[in-house]
Write a protein that holds these residues in place. Sequence first.
Motif, PDB file in Angstrom:
ATOM      1  N   SER A  93       0.480  -2.768   5.507  1.00 19.62           N
ATOM      2  CA  SER A  93       1.360  -3.194   4.416  1.00 19.62           C
ATOM      3  C   SER A  93       2.313  -2.048   4.124  1.00 19.62           C
ATOM      4  CB  SER A  93       0.534  -3.534   3.169  1.00 19.62           C
ATOM      5  OG  SER A  93       1.374  -3.886   2.085  1.00 19.62           O
ATOM      6  N   TYR A  98       6.056   5.658  -0.059  1.00 18.22           N
ATOM      7  CA  TYR A  98       4.808   6.378  -0.287  1.00 18.22           C
ATOM      8  C   TYR A  98       5.096   7.838  -0.620  1.00 18.22           C
ATOM      9  CZ  TYR A  98       2.347   2.391   1.784  1.00 18.22           C
ATOM     10  OH  TYR A  98       1.841   1.144   2.050  1.00 18.22           O
ATOM     11  N   THR A 112       2.658   5.044  -4.667  1.00 18.22           N
ATOM     12  CA  THR A 112       3.984   4.567  -4.318  1.00 18.22           C
ATOM     13  C   THR A 112       4.840   4.464  -5.574  1.00 18.22           C
ATOM     14  OG1 THR A 112       3.054   3.234  -2.526  1.00 18.22           O
ATOM     15  CG2 THR A 112       5.281   2.700  -3.231  1.00 18.22           C
ATOM     16  N   SER A 119       5.058  -3.953  -9.617  1.00 18.81           N
ATOM     17  CA  SER A 119       4.638  -3.304  -8.379  1.00 18.81           C
ATOM     18  C   SER A 119       3.412  -2.430  -8.626  1.00 18.81           C
ATOM     19  CB  SER A 119       5.771  -2.439  -7.811  1.00 18.81           C
ATOM     20  OG  SER A 119       6.934  -3.191  -7.569  1.00 18.81           O
ATOM     21  N   ASP A 120       2.389  -2.587  -7.788  1.00 20.99           N
ATOM     22  CA  ASP A 120       1.228  -1.716  -7.867  1.00 20.99           C
ATOM     23  C   ASP A 120       1.565  -0.349  -7.284  1.00 20.99           C
ATOM     24  OD1 ASP A 120      -0.481  -3.518  -9.081  1.00 20.99           O
ATOM     25  OD2 ASP A 120      -1.159  -4.376  -7.185  1.00 20.99           O
ATOM     26  N   SER A 123      -2.487   2.223  -3.791  1.00 19.38           N
ATOM     27  CA  SER A 123      -2.956   1.364  -2.697  1.00 19.38           C
ATOM     28  C   SER A 123      -4.208   1.970  -2.095  1.00 19.38           C
ATOM     29  CB  SER A 123      -1.882   1.222  -1.618  1.00 19.38           C
ATOM     30  OG  SER A 123      -0.721   0.592  -2.129  1.00 19.38           O
ATOM     31  N   ILE A 125      -6.339   1.856   1.337  1.00 19.43           N
ATOM     32  CA  ILE A 125      -6.140   1.474   2.734  1.00 19.43           C
ATOM     33  C   ILE A 125      -7.360   1.890   3.549  1.00 19.43           C
ATOM     34  CG2 ILE A 125      -4.696   1.835   4.782  1.00 19.43           C
ATOM     35  CD1 ILE A 125      -2.395   2.495   2.755  1.00 19.43           C
ATOM     36  N   LEU A 132      -4.550  -2.853   4.198  1.00 20.85           N
ATOM     37  CA  LEU A 132      -4.554  -2.723   2.747  1.00 20.85           C
ATOM     38  C   LEU A 132      -5.722  -3.532   2.188  1.00 20.85           C
ATOM     39  CD1 LEU A 132      -3.027  -1.789   0.134  1.00 20.85           C
ATOM     40  CD2 LEU A 132      -1.882  -4.023   0.196  1.00 20.85           C
ATOM     41  N   ASN A 134      -6.887  -3.052  -1.238  1.00 20.63           N
ATOM     42  CA  ASN A 134      -6.754  -3.270  -2.677  1.00 20.63           C
ATOM     43  C   ASN A 134      -5.525  -2.514  -3.184  1.00 20.63           C
ATOM     44  OD1 ASN A 134      -7.343  -4.236  -5.206  1.00 20.63           O
ATOM     45  ND2 ASN A 134      -9.297  -3.171  -5.424  1.00 20.63           N
ATOM     46  N   SER A 135      -5.026  -2.958  -4.330  1.00 24.54           N
ATOM     47  CA  SER A 135      -3.937  -2.231  -4.999  1.00 24.54           C
ATOM     48  C   SER A 135      -4.009  -2.532  -6.491  1.00 24.54           C
ATOM     49  CB  SER A 135      -2.571  -2.635  -4.429  1.00 24.54           C
ATOM     50  OG  SER A 135      -2.287  -4.002  -4.700  1.00 24.54           O
TER      51      SER A 135
END
Length: 321
Positions: A93, A98, A112, A119-120, A123, A125, A132, A134-135
């Motif tokens: 993703s 970043y 990010t 927007s989250d 993240s 990873i 990805l 979770n966020s």
Amino acid sequence: TDSSLVVYPLEMKEYKDILYLFDIHTGNLLSFNAQGKFIRKIGGKGHGPGEYTHLASISIDEKNGILRLLEPWGSCLNYTLEGKFIEKIIFSSSIPNYQTIYHIDGYIITWTIPFNSKSDCISIIDSHTTQLTNSFCNGPRIVKDFSDNFYEYDDKVYYGQTIENHNVYEVTKDSLRLVYRWDFGKDNYDMYDLDFTYTDDNEVFESEKFRKAIKDGVIPYWASYQNENEDYCFVNLSMQQGKGKSVFYNKSKNVSFVFDGTESGYWMKNPRIMTDDYLICVLFNEDLDKYKEVLPDREQKKLDALTEDDNPCLLKLYFKK
């Protein structure tokens, strides 16, 4: 020398007496021994294997012996701690923004800069699949832009709010867990009590208003650096006109120590590393004279020998035991 030129050290990681230093101005990652002797440059700019066009952050995975270099558009270069290139991984993703990289067991944590309030920012990873998983952590961009304040302690990663509030969270692969909250008594303030709409539609206007609020002291301070060791929780509070305060909270004695500066008039405005034994700060040329009177003779001679073209110094401040 030209090979070890340092202008502005943004991040430093220390492991087994080796200092890994990422310079934001040159874009280079350099390693030094405990005495400051240059060892090697790691990676380099370019488009070939083991090369990068731009770096945003670095992280050390001690368990697996991996040095991770984050590129802002969603890729990570893995090296051994000796600087040998292993592989480049592309995040599935890809968000081309970043800025910060950390890790917990088996997972990479990134920060990010948000595109908008939905927007989250954080993240999670999978380090093996690069998927990805979770966020979370979204909110008004005007405050989230300034909130990438992370540190590692006792094999955990913590996220401290920079300007939104005074909370500090542990970052897990599932969520943020509130761990503690800074309480500055009568000096507490709430960003959401200030005269902003915090909407995406007014972002450009409010960004200018936000900078003016900092300059004028309407926003009285922000957490520019946070960390923790076995004895203390630590926060550096930056203020307008280059001023600030350093706050040490003794965890066992439940008492705080607040410093405007040292006896020589310098406050710890550029900390980069905190261990149980010491704090390492960056000392730029304009601040050198403020330390000559308090350093031992042999250390004063080091400063006297410097020229204005030399690299900045690293200042090690030891905790009294």
